[in-house]
Design a protein around this motif. Structure first.
Motif, mmCIF file in Angstrom:
data_model
loop_
_atom_site.group_PDB
_atom_site.id
_atom_site.type_symbol
_atom_site.label_atom_id
_atom_site.label_comp_id
_atom_site.label_asym_id
_atom_site.label_seq_id
_atom_site.Cartn_x
_atom_site.Cartn_y
_atom_site.Cartn_z
ATOM 1 N N LYS A 49 -2.224 -8.995 3.698
ATOM 2 C CA LYS A 49 -1.734 -9.920 4.521
ATOM 3 C C LYS A 49 -2.479 -9.790 5.851
ATOM 4 C CE LYS A 49 3.118 -10.022 2.749
ATOM 5 N NZ LYS A 49 4.471 -9.794 2.989
ATOM 6 N N ASP A 50 -2.683 -8.690 6.293
ATOM 7 C CA ASP A 50 -3.305 -8.640 7.762
ATOM 8 C C ASP A 50 -4.866 -9.339 7.649
ATOM 9 O OD1 ASP A 50 -1.264 -7.564 9.220
ATOM 10 O OD2 ASP A 50 -1.945 -5.558 8.908
ATOM 11 N N ALA A 51 -5.449 -8.960 6.407
ATOM 12 C CA ALA A 51 -6.989 -9.300 6.473
ATOM 13 C C ALA A 51 -6.912 -10.918 6.029
ATOM 14 C CB ALA A 51 -7.395 -8.757 5.214
ATOM 15 N N LEU A 52 -5.787 -11.415 5.450
ATOM 16 C CA LEU A 52 -5.994 -13.062 5.211
ATOM 17 C C LEU A 52 -5.630 -13.864 6.280
ATOM 18 C CD1 LEU A 52 -4.260 -13.037 1.690
ATOM 19 C CD2 LEU A 52 -6.588 -13.680 2.321
ATOM 20 N N LYS A 53 -5.474 -13.333 7.617
ATOM 21 C CA LYS A 53 -5.290 -14.048 8.855
ATOM 22 C C LYS A 53 -6.519 -14.494 9.019
ATOM 23 C CE LYS A 53 -1.157 -11.340 10.247
ATOM 24 N NZ LYS A 53 -0.686 -10.274 11.386
#
Length: 103
Positions: free
Chosen positions: A37-41
């Motif tokens: 989730k963090d990386a998909l930002k």
């Protein structure tokens, strides 16, 4: 309300598919949903994380990430705001729905 439910369901489904694909593609990294989730930002964050954790060149990581995102019809621009923008809307929508049922 139906549109919100469809949006929430669609996002959860798409995130689930992408998360599963990333975990499968990079099984040796033991990626958590929170990391994804963090990386998909930002596609750059995802690429950097994969490059750093695997020792893969940024070019190779970029190619793998872009290929994976293309499978789910997500462009770089969409990925940059995918989780951040929609996450806020989903959280607000869920809170609104919960408040209607708890009061």
């Amino acid at each position: 309300m139906d549109n919100l439910n469809q949006t929430v369901g669609g996002l959860q489904s798409k995130f689930g598919e992408i998360s599963t694909a990333l975990k499968s593609q990079f099984a040796n990294l033991n990626l958590s949903d929170a990391q994804i989730k963090d990386a998909l930002k930002s596609p750059d964050d995802l690429i950097n994380m994969i490059s750093e954790k695997t020792g893969m060149s940024k070019e190779a990581a970029t190619e793998k990430v872009h290929s994976l995102m293309a499978q789910y019809n997500i462009s770089d621009e969409q990925a940059k705001s995918f989780m951040a923008r929609m996450g806020e809307k989903v959280e607000h929508g869920i809170d609104t729905i919960k408040s209607k049922f708890t009061h």
